[in-house]
Design a protein around this motif. Structure first.
Motif, PDB file in Angstrom:
ATOM      1  N   ASN A 153       0.815  -1.213   0.000  1.00 44.49           N
ATOM      2  CA  ASN A 153       0.000   0.000   0.000  1.00 44.49           C
ATOM      3  C   ASN A 153       0.852   1.268   0.000  1.00 44.49           C
ATOM      4  O   ASN A 153       0.327   2.372   0.131  1.00 44.49           O
ATOM      5  CB  ASN A 153      -0.912   0.016   1.234  1.00 44.49           C
ATOM      6  CG  ASN A 153      -1.978  -1.066   1.168  1.00 44.49           C
ATOM      7  OD1 ASN A 153      -2.549  -1.323   0.108  1.00 44.49           O
ATOM      8  ND2 ASN A 153      -2.239  -1.714   2.295  1.00 44.49           N
ATOM      9  N   LEU A 154       2.150   1.109  -0.183  1.00 43.37           N
ATOM     10  CA  LEU A 154       3.056   2.249  -0.164  1.00 43.37           C
ATOM     11  C   LEU A 154       3.217   2.808  -1.573  1.00 43.37           C
ATOM     12  O   LEU A 154       3.760   2.124  -2.445  1.00 43.37           O
ATOM     13  CB  LEU A 154       4.427   1.824   0.381  1.00 43.37           C
ATOM     14  CG  LEU A 154       5.437   2.942   0.604  1.00 43.37           C
ATOM     15  CD1 LEU A 154       5.021   3.800   1.807  1.00 43.37           C
ATOM     16  CD2 LEU A 154       6.837   2.357   0.833  1.00 43.37           C
ATOM     17  N   PRO A 155       2.770   4.031  -1.820  1.00 44.03           N
ATOM     18  CA  PRO A 155       2.995   4.629  -3.144  1.00 44.03           C
ATOM     19  C   PRO A 155       4.497   4.833  -3.350  1.00 44.03           C
ATOM     20  O   PRO A 155       5.158   5.458  -2.515  1.00 44.03           O
ATOM     21  CB  PRO A 155       2.257   5.970  -3.063  1.00 44.03           C
ATOM     22  CG  PRO A 155       1.368   5.869  -1.868  1.00 44.03           C
ATOM     23  CD  PRO A 155       2.064   4.947  -0.917  1.00 44.03           C
ATOM     24  N   ILE A 156       5.030   4.306  -4.433  1.00 42.69           N
ATOM     25  CA  ILE A 156       6.476   4.378  -4.627  1.00 42.69           C
ATOM     26  C   ILE A 156       6.815   4.394  -6.113  1.00 42.69           C
ATOM     27  O   ILE A 156       6.129   3.765  -6.917  1.00 42.69           O
ATOM     28  CB  ILE A 156       7.177   3.189  -3.923  1.00 42.69           C
ATOM     29  CG1 ILE A 156       8.685   3.395  -3.858  1.00 42.69           C
ATOM     30  CG2 ILE A 156       6.818   1.870  -4.559  1.00 42.69           C
ATOM     31  CD1 ILE A 156       9.385   2.398  -2.941  1.00 42.69           C
ATOM     32  N   GLN A 157       7.819   5.152  -6.463  1.00 40.93           N
ATOM     33  CA  GLN A 157       8.281   5.167  -7.840  1.00 40.93           C
ATOM     34  C   GLN A 157       9.792   5.354  -7.857  1.00 40.93           C
ATOM     35  O   GLN A 157      10.391   5.796  -6.880  1.00 40.93           O
ATOM     36  CB  GLN A 157       7.632   6.299  -8.645  1.00 40.93           C
ATOM     37  CG  GLN A 157       8.100   7.700  -8.247  1.00 40.93           C
ATOM     38  CD  GLN A 157       7.464   8.785  -9.096  1.00 40.93           C
ATOM     39  OE1 GLN A 157       6.315   8.678  -9.510  1.00 40.93           O
ATOM     40  NE2 GLN A 157       8.228   9.840  -9.352  1.00 40.93           N
ATOM     41  N   ARG A 158      10.392   4.963  -8.979  1.00 39.78           N
ATOM     42  CA  ARG A 158      11.826   5.144  -9.110  1.00 39.78           C
ATOM     43  C   ARG A 158      12.164   6.629  -9.132  1.00 39.78           C
ATOM     44  O   ARG A 158      11.477   7.434  -9.757  1.00 39.78           O
ATOM     45  CB  ARG A 158      12.333   4.503 -10.401  1.00 39.78           C
ATOM     46  CG  ARG A 158      12.247   2.999 -10.439  1.00 39.78           C
ATOM     47  CD  ARG A 158      13.174   2.346  -9.443  1.00 39.78           C
ATOM     48  NE  ARG A 158      14.568   2.595  -9.731  1.00 39.78           N
ATOM     49  CZ  ARG A 158      15.352   1.752 -10.405  1.00 39.78           C
ATOM     50  NH1 ARG A 158      14.862   0.611 -10.852  1.00 39.78           N
ATOM     51  NH2 ARG A 158      16.617   2.021 -10.608  1.00 39.78           N
ATOM     52  N   ALA A 159      13.226   7.004  -8.427  1.00 38.95           N
ATOM     53  CA  ALA A 159      13.698   8.388  -8.454  1.00 38.95           C
ATOM     54  C   ALA A 159      14.235   8.710  -9.840  1.00 38.95           C
ATOM     55  O   ALA A 159      14.692   7.832 -10.575  1.00 38.95           O
ATOM     56  CB  ALA A 159      14.790   8.587  -7.410  1.00 38.95           C
ATOM     57  N   LYS A 160      14.180   9.969 -10.195  1.00 40.47           N
ATOM     58  CA  LYS A 160      14.681  10.397 -11.497  1.00 40.47           C
ATOM     59  C   LYS A 160      16.200  10.513 -11.480  1.00 40.47           C
ATOM     60  O   LYS A 160      16.825  10.721 -10.450  1.00 40.47           O
ATOM     61  CB  LYS A 160      14.074  11.740 -11.899  1.00 40.47           C
ATOM     62  CG  LYS A 160      12.556  11.776 -11.834  1.00 40.47           C
ATOM     63  CD  LYS A 160      11.912  10.648 -12.616  1.00 40.47           C
ATOM     64  CE  LYS A 160      10.391  10.671 -12.479  1.00 40.47           C
ATOM     65  NZ  LYS A 160       9.761   9.453 -13.018  1.00 40.47           N
ATOM     66  N   MET A 161      16.781  10.387 -12.646  1.00 39.66           N
ATOM     67  CA  MET A 161      18.212  10.590 -12.811  1.00 39.66           C
ATOM     68  C   MET A 161      18.452  11.984 -13.380  1.00 39.66           C
ATOM     69  O   MET A 161      17.751  12.414 -14.293  1.00 39.66           O
ATOM     70  CB  MET A 161      18.801   9.557 -13.769  1.00 39.66           C
ATOM     71  CG  MET A 161      18.692   8.125 -13.323  1.00 39.66           C
ATOM     72  SD  MET A 161      19.294   6.964 -14.577  1.00 39.66           S
ATOM     73  CE  MET A 161      21.055   7.273 -14.506  1.00 39.66           C
ATOM     74  N   ARG A 162      19.420  12.671 -12.828  1.00 40.66           N
ATOM     75  CA  ARG A 162      19.855  13.939 -13.439  1.00 40.66           C
ATOM     76  C   ARG A 162      21.058  13.621 -14.329  1.00 40.66           C
ATOM     77  O   ARG A 162      22.068  13.106 -13.846  1.00 40.66           O
ATOM     78  CB  ARG A 162      20.221  14.972 -12.377  1.00 40.66           C
ATOM     79  CG  ARG A 162      20.715  16.295 -12.975  1.00 40.66           C
ATOM     80  CD  ARG A 162      20.970  17.353 -11.922  1.00 40.66           C
ATOM     81  NE  ARG A 162      19.721  17.926 -11.428  1.00 40.66           N
ATOM     82  CZ  ARG A 162      19.211  17.699 -10.212  1.00 40.66           C
ATOM     83  NH1 ARG A 162      19.854  16.910  -9.368  1.00 40.66           N
ATOM     84  NH2 ARG A 162      18.084  18.263  -9.847  1.00 40.66           N
TER      85      ARG A 162
END
Length: 235
Positions: A153-162
């Motif tokens: 139930n944890l909303p999660i997404q991959r962090a973006k790359m700079r």
């Protein structure tokens, strides 16, 4: 014959470095050594050195219950730390505490496998030695992150790359739109007389796409470099 390093890293010249005792035991806790007849019957030779080599090549490391539980706990913690480093809350674009990741892993039923390393279980390749992590590959989407996204139930997404992309100005005139079309945000876009440079935030999956364009179209004249991996969209 306690082993101090994985058998796939052992060769015949360093047995003394990896063995605490150069004997073969029937019961190591009782100090009961294997008899020559037993070795001959099981291995076809009574030569202890040859038996040791065979055991190192084909045997399995036996780990006590307490040690195994400690290793699994450490491995789970390491996986959670890696996930926390590479993921964010989609609403705030901020990373979660490791403790929240661990709770979500338990909720999703993520199973830590002792014969896999922490980074392989978050979808990466690495060299593994006694649960020590030595190399990282960002190309694969992690098994753990996928499970958290689908079963917790944890909303999660991959962090973006700079990333920073550079190429000759002449090439940028035909490739600029293809490069920036996959960007979440373009932070800097400068065109000089000789070189075009853009700094942007991208989803990690876009890194390979951009790199393939550079390799195919620029023929060594363009490059992409990672500035930060866990960049957030509002930084």
């Amino acid at each position: 014959m306690p082993i101090q390093q994985p058998s796939n890293q052992i060769n015949e010249t360093n047995l003394d470095d990896v063995l605490q005792i150069s004997n073969v035991f029937v019961n190591v806790s009782k100090g009961e050594l294997a008899k020559s007849g037993d070795l001959q019957k099981a291995f076809g030779t009574a030569d202890v050195a040859e038996v040791v080599k065979e055991v190192l090549k084909k045997g399995e490391v036996q780990v006590g219950e307490k040690e195994r539980d400690h290793d699994l706990s450490s491995l789970r913690k390491e996986i959670a730390t890696l996930v926390a480093e590479k993921c964010v809350d989609p609403a705030t674009q901020r990373p979660y505490p490791v403790g929240m990741i661990e709770k979500a892993m338990a909720e999703a039923g993520f199973s830590v496998k002792q014969n896999k390393t922490a980074k392989s279980q978050v979808g990466s390749f690495l060299i593994h030695s006694n649960l020590t992590l030595t190399n990282l590959n960002f190309d694969k989407v992690s098994e753990c992150i996928k499970l958290l996204q689908s079963d917790s139930n944890l909303p999660i997404q991959r962090a973006k790359m700079r990333v920073r992309v550079t190429m000759p100005t002449a090439d940028s005139k035909r490739l600029r739109e293809r490069i920036i079309e996959g960007a979440e945000k373009v932070e800097d876009d400068e065109t000089g007389q000789e070189e075009w440079e853009v700094v942007m935030l991208i989803d990690p999956s876009q890194f390979r796409v951009i790199n393939e364009v550079l390799q195919k179209e620029c023929k060594g004249r363009g490059r992409i470099e990672t500035m930060t991996f866990s960049a957030t969209a509002n930084t």
